[in-house]
Write a protein that holds these residues in place. Structure first.
Motif, mmCIF file in Angstrom:
data_model
loop_
_atom_site.group_PDB
_atom_site.id
_atom_site.type_symbol
_atom_site.label_atom_id
_atom_site.label_comp_id
_atom_site.label_asym_id
_atom_site.label_seq_id
_atom_site.Cartn_x
_atom_site.Cartn_y
_atom_site.Cartn_z
ATOM 1 N N GLY A 87 0.800 -1.212 0.000
ATOM 2 C CA GLY A 87 0.000 0.000 0.000
ATOM 3 C C GLY A 87 0.832 1.260 0.000
ATOM 4 N N ASN A 88 0.154 2.400 0.065
ATOM 5 C CA ASN A 88 0.822 3.691 0.115
ATOM 6 C C ASN A 88 1.236 4.046 1.536
ATOM 7 O OD1 ASN A 88 0.592 4.160 -2.627
ATOM 8 N ND2 ASN A 88 -1.374 5.210 -2.438
ATOM 9 N N VAL A 89 2.381 4.691 1.645
ATOM 10 C CA VAL A 89 2.871 5.206 2.922
ATOM 11 C C VAL A 89 2.974 6.715 2.792
ATOM 12 C CG1 VAL A 89 4.779 5.214 4.576
ATOM 13 C CG2 VAL A 89 4.168 3.092 3.395
ATOM 14 N N ALA A 90 2.386 7.448 3.720
ATOM 15 C CA ALA A 90 2.414 8.910 3.652
ATOM 16 C C ALA A 90 3.746 9.451 4.162
ATOM 17 C CB ALA A 90 1.269 9.490 4.479
ATOM 18 N N TYR A 91 4.161 10.549 3.563
ATOM 19 C CA TYR A 91 5.296 11.322 4.070
ATOM 20 C C TYR A 91 4.730 12.679 4.459
ATOM 21 C CZ TYR A 91 9.813 13.630 4.434
ATOM 22 O OH TYR A 91 10.901 14.327 4.906
ATOM 23 N N VAL A 92 4.621 12.902 5.765
ATOM 24 C CA VAL A 92 3.985 14.117 6.275
ATOM 25 C C VAL A 92 5.057 15.141 6.637
ATOM 26 C CG1 VAL A 92 2.556 15.080 8.121
ATOM 27 C CG2 VAL A 92 1.969 12.855 7.110
ATOM 28 N N ASP A 93 5.045 16.273 5.948
ATOM 29 C CA ASP A 93 6.004 17.342 6.190
ATOM 30 C C ASP A 93 5.529 18.580 5.439
ATOM 31 O OD1 ASP A 93 8.205 18.805 6.940
ATOM 32 O OD2 ASP A 93 9.690 17.580 5.910
ATOM 33 N N HIS A 94 6.078 19.751 5.803
ATOM 34 C CA HIS A 94 5.787 20.960 5.042
ATOM 35 C C HIS A 94 6.458 20.844 3.668
ATOM 36 C CE1 HIS A 94 4.020 22.519 8.532
ATOM 37 N NE2 HIS A 94 4.601 23.702 8.628
ATOM 38 N N ALA A 95 5.714 21.023 2.603
ATOM 39 C CA ALA A 95 6.262 20.880 1.252
ATOM 40 C C ALA A 95 7.419 21.842 1.021
ATOM 41 C CB ALA A 95 5.172 21.104 0.217
ATOM 42 N N GLY A 126 -1.975 20.975 8.444
ATOM 43 C CA GLY A 126 -1.531 20.806 9.828
ATOM 44 C C GLY A 126 -1.067 19.376 10.008
ATOM 45 N N VAL A 127 -0.176 19.135 10.965
ATOM 46 C CA VAL A 127 0.357 17.774 11.105
ATOM 47 C C VAL A 127 -0.754 16.788 11.472
ATOM 48 C CG1 VAL A 127 1.035 18.050 13.542
ATOM 49 C CG2 VAL A 127 2.203 16.371 12.109
ATOM 50 N N GLU A 128 -1.697 17.222 12.340
ATOM 51 C CA GLU A 128 -2.801 16.330 12.717
ATOM 52 C C GLU A 128 -3.705 16.044 11.520
ATOM 53 O OE1 GLU A 128 -2.178 19.404 16.092
ATOM 54 O OE2 GLU A 128 -2.373 19.412 13.904
ATOM 55 N N GLY A 129 -4.061 17.107 10.792
ATOM 56 C CA GLY A 129 -4.927 16.945 9.634
ATOM 57 C C GLY A 129 -4.277 16.118 8.534
ATOM 58 N N ALA A 130 -2.957 16.304 8.365
ATOM 59 C CA ALA A 130 -2.253 15.545 7.326
ATOM 60 C C ALA A 130 -2.243 14.058 7.638
ATOM 61 C CB ALA A 130 -0.827 16.069 7.178
ATOM 62 N N ILE A 131 -2.030 13.714 8.908
ATOM 63 C CA ILE A 131 -2.031 12.298 9.298
ATOM 64 C C ILE A 131 -3.419 11.700 9.119
ATOM 65 C CG2 ILE A 131 -1.752 10.721 11.252
ATOM 66 C CD1 ILE A 131 0.477 12.634 12.256
ATOM 67 N N ASN A 132 -4.460 12.448 9.495
ATOM 68 C CA ASN A 132 -5.824 11.950 9.306
ATOM 69 C C ASN A 132 -6.181 11.860 7.820
ATOM 70 O OD1 ASN A 132 -7.742 11.634 11.879
ATOM 71 N ND2 ASN A 132 -6.152 13.137 12.354
ATOM 72 N N ARG A 133 -5.682 12.802 7.022
ATOM 73 C CA ARG A 133 -5.912 12.748 5.577
ATOM 74 C C ARG A 133 -5.266 11.491 5.000
ATOM 75 N NH1 ARG A 133 -7.006 16.328 1.249
ATOM 76 N NH2 ARG A 133 -7.118 15.012 -0.607
ATOM 77 N N ALA A 134 -4.041 11.180 5.487
ATOM 78 C CA ALA A 134 -3.350 9.977 5.021
ATOM 79 C C ALA A 134 -4.167 8.726 5.342
ATOM 80 C CB ALA A 134 -1.977 9.889 5.655
ATOM 81 N N ALA A 135 -4.724 8.679 6.543
ATOM 82 C CA ALA A 135 -5.532 7.528 6.937
ATOM 83 C C ALA A 135 -6.798 7.429 6.077
ATOM 84 C CB ALA A 135 -5.898 7.625 8.411
ATOM 85 N N GLU A 136 -7.451 8.569 5.838
ATOM 86 C CA GLU A 136 -8.672 8.578 5.025
ATOM 87 C C GLU A 136 -8.401 8.131 3.594
ATOM 88 O OE1 GLU A 136 -10.006 12.558 5.349
ATOM 89 O OE2 GLU A 136 -10.551 12.395 7.479
ATOM 90 N N VAL A 140 -1.223 2.940 4.646
ATOM 91 C CA VAL A 140 -1.061 1.912 5.674
ATOM 92 C C VAL A 140 -0.227 2.412 6.851
ATOM 93 C CG1 VAL A 140 -1.307 0.046 4.022
ATOM 94 C CG2 VAL A 140 0.981 0.934 4.517
ATOM 95 N N ALA A 141 0.502 3.528 6.666
ATOM 96 C CA ALA A 141 1.346 4.091 7.720
ATOM 97 C C ALA A 141 1.802 5.465 7.263
ATOM 98 C CB ALA A 141 2.558 3.188 7.998
ATOM 99 N N ALA A 142 2.524 6.166 8.139
ATOM 100 C CA ALA A 142 3.026 7.492 7.768
ATOM 101 C C ALA A 142 4.372 7.757 8.415
ATOM 102 C CB ALA A 142 2.033 8.581 8.173
ATOM 103 N N PHE A 143 5.288 8.287 7.620
ATOM 104 C CA PHE A 143 6.503 8.901 8.150
ATOM 105 C C PHE A 143 6.149 10.355 8.453
ATOM 106 C CE2 PHE A 143 8.452 5.652 5.272
ATOM 107 C CZ PHE A 143 9.132 4.930 6.239
ATOM 108 N N VAL A 144 6.556 10.844 9.625
ATOM 109 C CA VAL A 144 6.154 12.193 10.011
ATOM 110 C C VAL A 144 7.359 13.002 10.462
ATOM 111 C CG1 VAL A 144 4.659 13.585 11.499
ATOM 112 C CG2 VAL A 144 3.918 11.299 10.762
#
Length: 341
Positions: A87-95, A126-136, A140-144
């Motif tokens: 699956g996809n893994v999110a990379y959460v950070d400021h672009a 926002g970091v919280e919103g980005a993680i929830n967006r990744a889940a939605e 399957v997981a996120a690097f933050v």
């Protein structure tokens, strides 16, 4: 340590049984992800079998995704076949401030798996919103790489996906973490200045609530004390904190006007070096003759005249490799306690 399990008959195990025994120890966390398995000779002694049996067992592990051949080193532990993690893994950070070595390094490491990296911009959500967006979106997981000092941890937990924190902890949240050795890196940087004969070493850069900056500050102090130098609070010349404001080196400018000014500066983050260097030059001093500079990071190449900046560079390739090992460990063994690499 590999532990052999022999049958009640006391006979030596076959190669499939040996491979199975090692896999069970990997699943249980007895064998650390990414660590080298014992040598062929050691495995022979442990299991009481021939070299050919050991080699067939190791081949079985690598072919099934539970081991990886490391040229001239041996076989390292893997978490299992890539099909276990898909699956996809999110990379959460400021672009706008993504460390390219990390983003592309993680992408390369994931190419050997059935996972793919996708960026989710925490500046937008926002970091919280980005993680929830990744889940939605089904990640399957996120690097933050969190840019929030004190995020809403309850909102992050509600996302319900495994997280690997990069570079620094997510405050108030217990999750896997991969980071550089900040204390030792800072100690080495300051020790380098001392070896060059510098005796009044100031510190500048960004200081905030992140423990990595505290670790670097501690490494700075440790190097001074180990060499018989007394830290002086007048040389603590931080020019930035969290919040996005540009560096303000006013304290450094004032200190450079003193008769007992510093003869060197350790900069906690290389992104602050241009402001620090400009302040030194504006004071009529030369670099490195009047003032020597070292920094932590190596991400922003700086040349002053014809002199390059000495810095503690992070091995992002190894950083990314260990991060993916942590990710695979978490996805394949979610019951294990969180780990820091």
């Amino acid at each position: 340590m590999v532990v052999a399990e022999k049958g009640s008959s006391g006979k030596s195990m076959g190669y499939l049984a040996i491979a199975s025994n090692i896999r069970e120890q990997i699943r249980a966390g007895t064998l650390a992800q990414g660590a080298l398995l014992p040598t062929e000779r050691e495995l022979q002694e442990t299991y009481g079998v021939s070299r050919s049996t050991v080699r067939r067992a190791l081949a079985s592990l690598t072919e099934s995704g539970w081991g990886e051949n490391q040229p001239k080193r041996g076989v390292s532990v893997r978490v299992g076949p890539s099909s276990d993690c898909v699956g996809n893994v999110a990379y959460v950070d400021h672009a706008e401030s993504v460390v390219g070595g990390v983003f592309f390094g993680l992408s390369r490491e994931l190419q050997s798996t059935r996972m793919r990296l996708v960026h989710v911009d925490s500046k937008v959500y926002g970091v919280e919103g980005a993680i929830n967006r990744a889940a939605e979106d089904g990640c399957v997981a996120a690097f933050v790489w969190s840019k929030e000092g004190f995020p809403d941890t309850e909102q992050i937990r509600n996302a319900g996906i495994p997280l690997i924190a990069l570079d620094h902890k997510i405050h108030g949240l217990d999750c896997d973490l991969i980071q550089e050795d900040n204390f030792e890196g800072a100690r080495l940087a300051v020790s380098h200045l001392i070896a060059l004969g510098r005796r009044r070493i100031a510190i500048s850069g960004m200081m905030d609530m992140l423990e990595i900056n505290h670790q670097r500050f501690s490494g700075y102090l440790s190097a001074l004390l180990a060499n018989g130098l007394t830290p002086d609070s007048r040389d603590f010349l931080f020019c930035m904190t969290s919040g996005g404001l540009p560096p303000d080196p006013e304290l450094l400018a004032r200190r450079l006007a003193d008769p007992d000014r510093p003869d060197a500066v350790f900069v906690l983050q290389d992104m602050c070096v241009p402001a620090v260097a400009s302040t030194i030059l504006d004071a009529g001093l030369t670099i490195p003759d009047d003032m020597a500079l070292v920094a932590f990071g190596g991400e922003f190449p700086v040349t002053i005249g014809k002199v390059g900046l000495s810095s503690i560079a992070v091995d992002w390739e190894e950083f990314c490799r260990e991060a993916v090992v942590l990710l695979q460990r978490r996805l394949s063994q979610p019951q294990l306690p969180t780990a820091t690499a």
